[in-house]
Design a protein around this motif. Structure first.
Motif, PDB file in Angstrom:
ATOM      1  N   PHE A   1     -14.255  20.122  -4.884  1.00  0.00           N
ATOM      2  CA  PHE A   1     -13.069  19.503  -3.594  1.00  0.00           C
ATOM      3  C   PHE A   1     -13.227  18.227  -4.788  1.00  0.00           C
ATOM      4  N   GLY A   2     -12.191  17.647  -4.361  1.00  0.00           N
ATOM      5  CA  GLY A   2     -12.124  16.041  -4.311  1.00  0.00           C
ATOM      6  C   GLY A   2     -10.596  15.696  -3.186  1.00  0.00           C
ATOM      7  N   VAL A   3     -11.505  14.591  -3.161  1.00  0.00           N
ATOM      8  CA  VAL A   3     -11.018  14.257  -1.488  1.00  0.00           C
ATOM      9  C   VAL A   3     -10.086  12.850  -1.772  1.00  0.00           C
ATOM     10  N   GLU A   4     -10.536  12.318  -3.192  1.00  0.00           N
ATOM     11  CA  GLU A   4      -9.999  10.986  -3.342  1.00  0.00           C
ATOM     12  C   GLU A   4      -7.983  11.220  -3.413  1.00  0.00           C
ATOM     13  N   LEU A   5      -7.035  12.474  -2.969  1.00  0.00           N
ATOM     14  CA  LEU A   5      -6.294  12.156  -2.932  1.00  0.00           C
ATOM     15  C   LEU A   5      -5.951  11.648  -0.989  1.00  0.00           C
ATOM     16  N   ILE A   6      -5.931  12.585  -0.441  1.00  0.00           N
ATOM     17  CA  ILE A   6      -5.801  12.889   1.122  1.00  0.00           C
ATOM     18  C   ILE A   6      -6.539  11.595   1.168  1.00  0.00           C
ATOM     19  N   LEU A   7      -7.567  10.755   0.517  1.00  0.00           N
ATOM     20  CA  LEU A   7      -7.870   9.623   1.381  1.00  0.00           C
ATOM     21  C   LEU A   7      -6.624   8.484   0.690  1.00  0.00           C
ATOM     22  N   TYR A   8      -6.111   8.582  -0.512  1.00  0.00           N
ATOM     23  CA  TYR A   8      -5.743   7.884  -0.936  1.00  0.00           C
ATOM     24  C   TYR A   8      -3.494   7.751  -0.303  1.00  0.00           C
ATOM     25  N   TYR A   9      -3.465   9.793   0.227  1.00  0.00           N
ATOM     26  CA  TYR A   9      -1.919   9.523   0.935  1.00  0.00           C
ATOM     27  C   TYR A   9      -2.324   8.984   2.442  1.00  0.00           C
ATOM     28  N   LEU A  10      -3.143   8.590   3.383  1.00  0.00           N
ATOM     29  CA  LEU A  10      -3.411   7.951   4.447  1.00  0.00           C
ATOM     30  C   LEU A  10      -3.740   6.856   4.232  1.00  0.00           C
ATOM     31  N   TYR A  11      -4.422   6.163   3.038  1.00  0.00           N
ATOM     32  CA  TYR A  11      -4.241   4.834   3.222  1.00  0.00           C
ATOM     33  C   TYR A  11      -2.940   4.089   2.985  1.00  0.00           C
ATOM     34  N   GLU A  12      -1.822   4.561   2.137  1.00  0.00           N
ATOM     35  CA  GLU A  12      -0.696   4.221   1.261  1.00  0.00           C
ATOM     36  C   GLU A  12       0.406   4.854   3.158  1.00  0.00           C
ATOM     37  N   SER A  13      -0.443   4.940   3.580  1.00  0.00           N
ATOM     38  CA  SER A  13       0.584   5.979   4.891  1.00  0.00           C
ATOM     39  C   SER A  13       0.521   4.692   6.353  1.00  0.00           C
ATOM     40  N   ASP A  14      -0.502   3.826   5.534  1.00  0.00           N
ATOM     41  CA  ASP A  14      -0.353   2.537   7.057  1.00  0.00           C
ATOM     42  C   ASP A  14      -0.992   2.867   8.456  1.00  0.00           C
ATOM     43  N   LYS A  15      -1.109   4.091   8.317  1.00  0.00           N
ATOM     44  CA  LYS A  15      -1.089   4.879   9.598  1.00  0.00           C
ATOM     45  C   LYS A  15      -2.458   4.378  10.904  1.00  0.00           C
ATOM     46  N   TYR A  16      -3.498   4.182   9.957  1.00  0.00           N
ATOM     47  CA  TYR A  16      -4.804   3.921  10.394  1.00  0.00           C
ATOM     48  C   TYR A  16      -5.892   2.731   9.587  1.00  0.00           C
ATOM     49  N   SER A  17      -6.178   2.679  10.200  1.00  0.00           N
ATOM     50  CA  SER A  17      -6.806   0.860   9.323  1.00  0.00           C
ATOM     51  C   SER A  17      -8.174   1.719   8.448  1.00  0.00           C
ATOM     52  N   VAL A  18      -7.919   0.200   7.096  1.00  0.00           N
ATOM     53  CA  VAL A  18      -9.141   1.173   6.317  1.00  0.00           C
ATOM     54  C   VAL A  18     -10.103   1.316   7.132  1.00  0.00           C
TER      55      VAL A  18
ATOM     56  N   LEU B   1     -10.126   4.668   8.150  1.00  0.00           N
ATOM     57  CA  LEU B   1      -9.928   5.281   7.269  1.00  0.00           C
ATOM     58  C   LEU B   1     -12.034   5.664   5.992  1.00  0.00           C
ATOM     59  N   LEU B   2     -12.746   4.342   6.154  1.00  0.00           N
ATOM     60  CA  LEU B   2     -14.175   3.983   5.626  1.00  0.00           C
ATOM     61  C   LEU B   2     -14.885   4.731   6.063  1.00  0.00           C
TER      62      LEU B   2
END
Length: 144
Positions: A19-36, A39-40
């Motif tokens: 399972f790769g979580v990178e796409l989920i992380l990228y989506y959330l990063y790009e949404s600008d709803k959460y601080s880096v 997310l980290l």
């Protein structure tokens, strides 16, 4: 709800399940709803929990299955575990810094638990490796 998905996706990504979580992380990063930082923190916590779960499974595997025929069958099936065991024997808990690596990271955690390495130091090294991985990923996302 999104952060919960990131957490559990990170846990799943750190087990033997592909399972790769990178796409989920990228989506959330790009949404600008959460601080880096948030997310980290969530991704690192989930991935660390998954690595520690693999460590625990290795611990239980040795305790419960070492005297059964299943133990031999599983060892024959997963030859990668032999390489992971060799790395762990050589480097000890420090090898767990590389638990973030695809393919070899999960067996490293499993092998460390199997060898009964010190849990606190092992957990710290798993955490540091996962933190480094997600720091680099988020930095990369910021460069795109």
């Amino acid at each position: 709800m999104e952060l919960t998905g990131l957490f559990f996706g990170s846990v799943l990504a750190s087990t033997l399940a592909p399972f790769g979580v990178e796409l989920i992380l990228y989506y959330l990063y790009e949404s600008d709803k959460y601080s880096v930082f948030l997310l980290l923190s969530v991704a690192t916590a989930g991935n660390t929990a998954g690595g520690c779960l693999m460590f625990l499974l290795g611990w239980l595997f040795k305790q419960g299955l070492s005297k059964t025929s299943w133990h031999q069958k599983l060892q024959q099936r997963f030859k990668l575990e032999d390489r992971a065991l060799a790395r762990i024997v050589r480097w000890g808990p420090l090898a767990l810094f590389f638990s973030w690596m695809p393919v070899v990271g999960d067996p490293l955690c499993l092998a460390a638990g199997y060898l009964r390495l010190p849990i606190v130091l092992s957990s710290m090294m798993i955490f540091l490796g996962k933190l480094a991985r997600y720091t680099v990923l988020l930095w990369f996302f910021s460069q795109i």
